[in-house]
Design an enzyme around this catalytic site. Structure first.
Site, short mmCIF file in Angstrom:
data_model
loop_
_atom_site.label_atom_id
_atom_site.label_comp_id
_atom_site.label_asym_id
_atom_site.label_seq_id
_atom_site.Cartn_x
_atom_site.Cartn_y
_atom_site.Cartn_z
CB CYS A 115 -0.99 -0.04 1.16
SG CYS A 115 -2.39 1.09 0.94
CG HIS A 234 -3.18 -3.29 3.79
ND1 HIS A 234 -2.26 -2.54 4.49
CD2 HIS A 234 -3.89 -2.41 3.05
CE1 HIS A 234 -2.40 -1.26 4.19
NE2 HIS A 234 -3.39 -1.15 3.31
CD GLU A 236 -0.01 -5.34 5.71
OE1 GLU A 236 -0.34 -4.13 5.67
OE2 GLU A 236 0.21 -6.02 4.68
#
Length: 255
Positions: A115, A234, A236
């Site tokens: 991002c 994302h 994560e």
């Protein structure tokens, strides 16, 4: 977006808390600890750096929060997290990290940006923010791409979708490679790729939260060039561990 049964009540959709308990996508070889022996830094100035640290540690690597130039020494790779690209750039200057980071990238340090990290790895921004003096924001550079900030819309227009993602053959099962479940939170997209930049994933208009903003055109959301990797989304925060595993394999020269 449907938060799912394991999301924390009251958590903002698309936030790390929203996905707590949903870290379900395993490493391709859980017992192998693919990151074992590696030191992977995560730029820890702003943004969701903690989630990236957890991801690399889950893969067996040592996660190192990076806030000072000296902490770049001895790293096998670096992750630039999601957050506010302008804030990360400003803090990198304050902490005297910007120039050492640029030099490390030019010298061949493997880097993954998610991002805001994609924006900061891009050589060019279509719509850069400007400071009080009217000067456009700067990037660390390294990827010969042009990105558009906040391309998919505002925070309330965040969305998630499944993507076909190249380069994950190491995770193939009997039915092939599973798609990557991607979450877009004020994400950028790539408007131009230069020579040597490989497109790994695109969002089709029918799969975006607001398809009218795509004007019928698929948008590039993941790219790779050498040992530089970037995604608009994302992994994560959702527990999609294969993107981090791909980065680790890139560091090792296995992908």
């Amino acid at each position: 977006m449907d938060p799912g049964p394991a999301a924390r009540p009251g958590a903002t959709p698309g936030s790390p808390a929203h996905y707590a308990g949903r870290m379900t996508t395993p490493l391709s070889s859980p017992g192998s600890r693919v990151g074992s022996g590696l030191r992977i830094g995560v730029l820890a100035l702003q943004g969701d750096f903690r989630e990236h640290l957890h991801a690399v540690e889950a893969a067996g690597a040592a996660g190192i929060g990076v806030r000072r130039p000296a902490e770049l020494a001895g790293l096998d790779g670096l992750i630039i997290p999601g957050g506010e690209s302008t804030t990360i750039d400003k803090l990198a200057r304050i902490f005297e990290l910007r120039d050492p980071l640029r030099e490390s990238i030019r010298a061949g340090l493997p880097v993954y940006g998610s991002c805001a990290g994609m924006i900061l790895l891009a050589n060019e921004i279509t719509d850069p923010a400007t400071d009080l003096a009217g000067d456009p924001q700067q990037t660390f550079g390294g990827l010969d791409i042009t990105v558009r900030r906040n391309a998919f819309g505002r925070q309330r227009e965040s969305f998630e979708t499944d993507l076909e993602f190249k380069g994950l053959e190491f995770s193939a099962g009997e039915s092939g490679v599973d798609p990557v479940h991607a979450v877009f939170i004020r994400g950028p997209w790539v408007e131009r790729v230069g020579a040597g930049v490989e497109v790994l994933a695109q969002v089709e208009p029918s799969k975006a939260g607001h398809p009218e903003s795509l004007d019928g055109t698929a948008r590039i959301v993941a790219v790779r060039s050498g040992k530089l990797l970037a995604t608009s989304f994302h992994p994560e925060v959702t527990g999609e561990k294969r993107v981090h595993e791909l980065f680790i394999r890139m560091i090792r020269g296995e992908a």
